[in-house]
Write a protein that holds these residues in place. Structure first.
Motif: not given
Length: 256
Positions: A71, A78, A81, A89, A107
Protein backbone atom coordinates in the motif's frame (compact mmCIF):
# COMPACT_ATOMS: atom_id res chain seq x y z
CA UNK A 1 -11.75 -17.39 -1.44
CA UNK A 2 -9.38 -18.88 1.12
CA UNK A 3 -6.04 -17.11 1.29
CA UNK A 4 -3.79 -20.04 0.40
CA UNK A 5 -0.61 -17.99 0.93
CA UNK A 6 -1.55 -17.12 4.50
CA UNK A 7 -2.55 -20.72 5.15
CA UNK A 8 0.76 -22.04 3.79
CA UNK A 9 2.80 -19.55 5.83
CA UNK A 10 0.96 -20.39 9.03
CA UNK A 11 1.54 -24.10 8.32
CA UNK A 12 5.28 -23.54 8.06
CA UNK A 13 5.50 -23.72 4.26
CA UNK A 14 7.43 -21.39 1.96
CA UNK A 15 5.85 -19.23 -0.75
CA UNK A 16 7.34 -17.44 -3.74
CA UNK A 17 5.88 -14.46 -5.55
CA UNK A 18 6.66 -11.51 -7.79
CA UNK A 19 6.64 -7.75 -7.16
CA UNK A 20 5.01 -5.79 -9.96
CA UNK A 21 4.96 -2.00 -10.21
CA UNK A 22 3.66 -1.63 -13.76
CA UNK A 23 0.14 -1.93 -15.08
CA UNK A 24 0.31 -5.21 -16.99
CA UNK A 25 -2.61 -7.62 -16.40
CA UNK A 26 -1.29 -10.01 -19.05
CA UNK A 27 2.07 -10.19 -17.27
CA UNK A 28 0.26 -11.12 -14.05
CA UNK A 29 -1.44 -13.92 -15.96
CA UNK A 30 1.95 -15.15 -17.17
CA UNK A 31 3.29 -15.08 -13.61
CA UNK A 32 0.36 -17.20 -12.51
CA UNK A 33 0.77 -19.68 -15.35
CA UNK A 34 4.40 -20.09 -14.27
CA UNK A 35 3.27 -21.39 -10.90
CA UNK A 36 4.08 -18.59 -8.45
CA UNK A 37 2.06 -18.32 -5.24
CA UNK A 38 1.36 -14.60 -5.12
CA UNK A 39 1.87 -11.26 -6.79
CA UNK A 40 2.61 -8.04 -4.92
CA UNK A 41 0.93 -5.12 -6.67
CA UNK A 42 3.23 -2.28 -5.67
CA UNK A 43 1.13 0.79 -4.91
CA UNK A 44 3.96 2.32 -2.86
CA UNK A 45 6.22 2.88 -5.87
CA UNK A 46 3.96 1.94 -8.79
CA UNK A 47 1.71 4.34 -10.71
CA UNK A 48 -1.80 2.90 -10.45
CA UNK A 49 -5.33 4.18 -10.22
CA UNK A 50 -7.73 2.33 -7.92
CA UNK A 51 -9.52 0.93 -10.97
CA UNK A 52 -6.25 -0.38 -12.39
CA UNK A 53 -5.44 -2.08 -9.09
CA UNK A 54 -8.84 -3.75 -9.20
CA UNK A 55 -8.13 -5.05 -12.71
CA UNK A 56 -4.74 -6.40 -11.60
CA UNK A 57 -6.43 -8.19 -8.70
CA UNK A 58 -8.89 -9.72 -11.19
CA UNK A 59 -6.02 -10.91 -13.37
CA UNK A 60 -4.33 -12.52 -10.37
CA UNK A 61 -7.45 -14.38 -9.32
CA UNK A 62 -7.96 -15.61 -12.87
CA UNK A 63 -4.72 -17.62 -12.65
CA UNK A 64 -4.96 -18.61 -8.96
CA UNK A 65 -2.40 -16.07 -7.75
CA UNK A 66 -3.01 -14.54 -4.34
CA UNK A 67 -3.13 -10.75 -4.83
CA UNK A 68 -1.14 -8.81 -2.22
CA UNK A 69 -0.94 -5.02 -2.34
CA UNK A 70 1.99 -3.03 -1.03
CA UNK A 71 0.00 0.00 0.00
CA UNK A 72 0.88 3.66 -0.30
CA UNK A 73 1.18 6.17 2.55
CA UNK A 74 -2.33 7.49 2.00
CA UNK A 75 -4.51 6.94 5.06
CA UNK A 76 -7.20 5.22 2.97
CA UNK A 77 -4.78 2.97 1.05
CA UNK A 78 -5.38 -0.14 3.19
CA UNK A 79 -9.16 0.29 2.98
CA UNK A 80 -9.02 0.78 -0.79
CA UNK A 81 -6.75 -2.23 -1.32
CA UNK A 82 -8.92 -4.61 0.67
CA UNK A 83 -12.15 -3.32 -0.86
CA UNK A 84 -10.69 -3.99 -4.32
CA UNK A 85 -10.22 -7.63 -3.32
CA UNK A 86 -6.62 -7.88 -2.11
CA UNK A 87 -6.01 -10.89 0.13
CA UNK A 88 -3.10 -9.28 1.87
CA UNK A 89 -1.27 -6.03 2.44
CA UNK A 90 2.36 -5.07 2.82
CA UNK A 91 2.68 -1.83 4.77
CA UNK A 92 5.90 0.18 4.42
CA UNK A 93 7.68 2.14 7.14
CA UNK A 94 6.14 0.54 10.23
CA UNK A 95 8.54 1.72 12.90
CA UNK A 96 6.78 1.30 16.24
CA UNK A 97 4.26 -0.84 18.05
CA UNK A 98 1.79 2.01 17.68
CA UNK A 99 2.31 2.04 13.91
CA UNK A 100 1.58 -1.70 13.81
CA UNK A 101 -1.55 -1.28 15.91
CA UNK A 102 -2.80 1.37 13.48
CA UNK A 103 -2.25 -1.03 10.56
CA UNK A 104 -4.41 -3.68 12.23
CA UNK A 105 -7.09 -1.09 13.01
CA UNK A 106 -7.28 -0.12 9.35
CA UNK A 107 -7.22 -3.70 8.06
CA UNK A 108 -9.76 -5.45 10.30
CA UNK A 109 -13.41 -4.87 11.06
CA UNK A 110 -14.73 -4.05 14.54
CA UNK A 111 -14.18 -5.18 17.22
CA UNK A 112 -10.67 -6.21 16.04
CA UNK A 113 -10.14 -2.97 14.14
CA UNK A 114 -11.86 0.01 12.58
CA UNK A 115 -12.08 -0.89 8.89
CA UNK A 116 -15.06 0.72 7.26
CA UNK A 117 -17.86 -1.68 6.37
CA UNK A 118 -19.49 -1.87 2.94
CA UNK A 119 -21.08 -4.63 0.89
CA UNK A 120 -21.43 -2.95 -2.52
CA UNK A 121 -17.74 -3.55 -3.22
CA UNK A 122 -15.80 -6.16 -5.14
CA UNK A 123 -14.44 -7.83 -1.99
CA UNK A 124 -18.04 -8.63 -0.98
CA UNK A 125 -19.02 -9.64 -4.52
CA UNK A 126 -20.90 -6.37 -4.93
CA UNK A 127 -23.45 -7.22 -2.28
CA UNK A 128 -23.69 -10.98 -2.76
CA UNK A 129 -21.78 -11.44 0.52
CA UNK A 130 -22.55 -9.74 3.78
CA UNK A 131 -23.26 -10.01 7.46
CA UNK A 132 -21.15 -11.53 10.18
CA UNK A 133 -19.83 -14.37 8.01
CA UNK A 134 -18.35 -11.90 5.52
CA UNK A 135 -16.68 -9.83 8.24
CA UNK A 136 -15.25 -12.90 9.97
CA UNK A 137 -13.94 -14.42 6.75
CA UNK A 138 -12.36 -11.14 5.65
CA UNK A 139 -10.60 -10.71 8.99
CA UNK A 140 -9.39 -14.30 9.02
CA UNK A 141 -8.09 -14.32 5.44
CA UNK A 142 -6.27 -11.01 5.22
CA UNK A 143 -2.49 -11.35 5.43
CA UNK A 144 -1.02 -8.39 7.29
CA UNK A 145 2.66 -7.84 6.63
CA UNK A 146 4.64 -4.89 8.00
CA UNK A 147 7.92 -3.60 6.59
CA UNK A 148 11.00 -3.42 8.79
CA UNK A 149 13.23 -0.94 6.99
CA UNK A 150 14.61 1.62 9.44
CA UNK A 151 16.92 1.45 12.47
CA UNK A 152 13.92 2.43 14.62
CA UNK A 153 11.90 -0.52 13.30
CA UNK A 154 14.84 -2.85 13.92
CA UNK A 155 15.06 -1.65 17.52
CA UNK A 156 11.30 -2.16 17.98
CA UNK A 157 11.11 -5.41 15.99
CA UNK A 158 9.84 -7.70 18.73
CA UNK A 159 7.34 -5.12 20.01
CA UNK A 160 5.99 -4.62 16.49
CA UNK A 161 5.60 -8.35 15.97
CA UNK A 162 3.83 -8.75 19.33
CA UNK A 163 0.80 -6.81 18.07
CA UNK A 164 -2.19 -9.14 17.61
CA UNK A 165 -3.12 -9.35 13.93
CA UNK A 166 0.39 -8.81 12.54
CA UNK A 167 1.16 -11.98 10.59
CA UNK A 168 4.59 -11.32 9.13
CA UNK A 169 7.51 -8.91 8.92
CA UNK A 170 9.03 -8.01 5.59
CA UNK A 171 12.67 -6.91 5.48
CA UNK A 172 13.02 -3.92 3.20
CA UNK A 173 16.76 -4.26 2.70
CA UNK A 174 17.17 -1.35 0.27
CA UNK A 175 15.36 1.15 2.46
CA UNK A 176 17.14 -0.24 5.50
CA UNK A 177 20.56 0.36 3.94
CA UNK A 178 19.59 3.90 2.91
CA UNK A 179 18.18 4.70 6.33
CA UNK A 180 21.32 3.32 7.96
CA UNK A 181 23.39 5.73 5.86
CA UNK A 182 24.83 3.27 3.35
CA UNK A 183 23.47 4.69 0.11
CA UNK A 184 26.54 3.84 -1.94
CA UNK A 185 27.13 0.30 -0.69
CA UNK A 186 23.47 -0.63 -0.36
CA UNK A 187 22.14 -3.77 1.28
CA UNK A 188 25.44 -5.62 0.77
CA UNK A 189 27.25 -3.42 3.28
CA UNK A 190 28.54 -5.65 6.12
CA UNK A 191 26.72 -3.67 8.78
CA UNK A 192 23.39 -3.95 6.94
CA UNK A 193 23.97 -7.67 6.46
CA UNK A 194 24.71 -8.02 10.17
CA UNK A 195 21.42 -6.32 11.08
CA UNK A 196 19.51 -8.53 8.63
CA UNK A 197 21.17 -11.64 10.04
CA UNK A 198 20.26 -10.56 13.58
CA UNK A 199 16.62 -10.07 12.57
CA UNK A 200 16.50 -13.53 11.03
CA UNK A 201 18.01 -15.04 14.17
CA UNK A 202 15.42 -13.35 16.39
CA UNK A 203 12.60 -14.39 14.06
CA UNK A 204 13.80 -18.00 13.91
CA UNK A 205 14.24 -18.16 17.67
CA UNK A 206 10.83 -16.63 18.43
CA UNK A 207 8.94 -18.43 15.67
CA UNK A 208 8.10 -15.19 13.87
CA UNK A 209 7.22 -15.18 10.18
CA UNK A 210 9.56 -13.18 8.02
CA UNK A 211 9.72 -12.29 4.33
CA UNK A 212 12.15 -10.58 2.00
CA UNK A 213 12.82 -9.51 -1.56
CA UNK A 214 15.17 -11.04 -4.13
CA UNK A 215 16.31 -10.09 -7.60
CA UNK A 216 16.95 -13.63 -8.83
CA UNK A 217 16.83 -17.33 -7.97
CA UNK A 218 20.05 -17.37 -5.96
CA UNK A 219 18.80 -14.46 -3.84
CA UNK A 220 15.52 -16.25 -3.23
CA UNK A 221 17.28 -19.46 -2.21
CA UNK A 222 19.54 -17.53 0.19
CA UNK A 223 16.50 -15.88 1.79
CA UNK A 224 14.74 -19.19 2.30
CA UNK A 225 17.89 -20.73 3.75
CA UNK A 226 18.18 -17.88 6.26
CA UNK A 227 14.65 -18.54 7.45
CA UNK A 228 12.28 -16.55 5.26
CA UNK A 229 8.92 -18.12 4.49
CA UNK A 230 7.90 -15.51 1.90
CA UNK A 231 10.09 -14.21 -0.93
CA UNK A 232 9.06 -11.67 -3.55
CA UNK A 233 11.08 -11.53 -6.77
CA UNK A 234 11.34 -8.09 -8.36
CA UNK A 235 9.60 -8.59 -11.68
CA UNK A 236 11.25 -5.71 -13.51
CA UNK A 237 14.70 -7.07 -12.57
CA UNK A 238 13.83 -10.45 -14.07
CA UNK A 239 12.58 -8.86 -17.29
CA UNK A 240 15.47 -6.40 -17.57
CA UNK A 241 18.07 -9.10 -16.91
CA UNK A 242 16.47 -11.37 -19.50
CA UNK A 243 16.62 -8.60 -22.12
CA UNK A 244 20.27 -7.88 -21.22
CA UNK A 245 21.21 -11.54 -21.45
CA UNK A 246 19.46 -11.94 -24.80
CA UNK A 247 21.07 -8.95 -26.45
CA UNK A 248 24.53 -9.71 -25.03
CA UNK A 249 24.40 -13.31 -26.25
CA UNK A 250 23.12 -12.25 -29.66
CA UNK A 251 25.81 -9.61 -30.11
CA UNK A 252 28.51 -12.06 -29.02
CA UNK A 253 27.35 -14.65 -31.55
CA UNK A 254 27.11 -12.09 -34.36
CA UNK A 255 30.54 -10.62 -33.60
CA UNK A 256 32.14 -14.06 -33.39
Amino acid sequence: MINKVKRKIMNGEKVLGVFLGIYAPSLIEMIGYSGYDFVVIDDEHGAFSHSEIENLVRAAELVDLVPIIRVSYDASSIQKALDRGAKGIQVPMVNTKEDAELVVKRAKFPPLGQRGAAFAIRAARFGKDGGESYFNEADENVLICVHIETPEAVKNFEEIMSVPGIDMAFLGSTDLSVNMGYKAEGAQHPEVQRVIQDLYEVANEKGLKIGSVAANASGAVKGFEMGACYIGITGTSVISNAFDELINETIKIVED
